[in-house]
Design a protein around this motif. Sequence first.
Motif, mmCIF file in Angstrom:
data_model
loop_
_atom_site.group_PDB
_atom_site.id
_atom_site.type_symbol
_atom_site.label_atom_id
_atom_site.label_comp_id
_atom_site.label_asym_id
_atom_site.label_seq_id
_atom_site.Cartn_x
_atom_site.Cartn_y
_atom_site.Cartn_z
ATOM 1 N N ASP A 1 0.825 -1.219 0.000
ATOM 2 C CA ASP A 1 0.000 0.000 0.000
ATOM 3 C C ASP A 1 0.855 1.263 0.000
ATOM 4 O O ASP A 1 0.359 2.350 0.297
ATOM 5 N N TYR B 1 -9.545 5.562 -9.134
ATOM 6 C CA TYR B 1 -8.105 5.392 -9.335
ATOM 7 C C TYR B 1 -7.690 5.850 -10.733
ATOM 8 O O TYR B 1 -6.617 6.443 -10.912
ATOM 9 N N ASP C 1 -5.132 -1.212 -2.428
ATOM 10 C CA ASP C 1 -5.953 -0.453 -1.485
ATOM 11 C C ASP C 1 -6.283 -1.247 -0.222
ATOM 12 O O ASP C 1 -6.680 -0.671 0.796
ATOM 13 N N LYS D 1 -3.007 8.768 -2.854
ATOM 14 C CA LYS D 1 -1.662 8.190 -2.973
ATOM 15 C C LYS D 1 -1.244 8.110 -4.438
ATOM 16 O O LYS D 1 -0.110 8.450 -4.801
ATOM 17 N N HIS E 1 -6.592 6.099 -1.194
ATOM 18 C CA HIS E 1 -5.778 5.405 -2.191
ATOM 19 C C HIS E 1 -5.632 6.250 -3.449
ATOM 20 O O HIS E 1 -4.546 6.312 -4.047
#
Length: 255
Positions: A80, A156, A108, A119, A116
């Motif tokens: 992660d 995402y 995730d 990130k 996520h």
Amino acid sequence: MTPFAALHHADTPLLLPNAWDHASAALLAAQGFEAIGTTSLGVAAPAGLPDGAAATRDLTLSLTRLLGAAPYLLSVDAEDGFAQDPYQVAEFARELAAAGAVGINLEDGLGSAALHAAKIAAVKAAVPDLFVNARTDTHWLGDGDERETRQRLDAYQQAGADGVFVPGLTDPAGITTLLKTLDVPLNILYSPSGPTVAHLGDLGVSRISLGSLLYRRALGAVLEAVADIRGGRSPQGTVPSYDEVQALSAERRDS
């Protein structure tokens, strides 16, 4: 488009084997694989550490430094990101890229999709050329809810992921339905009980990872060999010679 990204847009899917040390990666490269991934289980288990518990950050970086200068494209399983702070994840990604990684997996773990996505966005801002394969664990750890899978992957994609990964999804109909919602390449984890590589390619899958399968198969070969020896039988299967394995280290010193 980077050379690694281009492999996700070829006429045939990218079959990505996953190595766990120099010898396994070198043997796979000798088989003609242009790109090789790492497996987090293969990093954690040899050190007696749990996989997926953010316990192998330094080991992951060390393995990347070991493999990153080799003549193949390296994608690193970064769990992660080994942090919850997107900035810290981005800094780790920068270190991996500096060590030779051209791609990373970020999972995730069914945590916050918004976190996520943050990130992913931070990594792409810090290292734009690093291929980010954004993994959702809806099928791996969750109940495989299709709506949640689509929502997470959409977030995402919007955050800048170059590809998405759905381990545990093996149903051809489900794969076909999901592909219709994606704007980036789809990565599927190969399963011996699931579709073949050729079938996945026909469905439209762009990348097929082997995950920890090769590492676990190697452990299985250990058990099979010792059982044969104990039972008075000669072990079967391919066994590289001592000199062949030694030569792998010589090749690294010469590179």
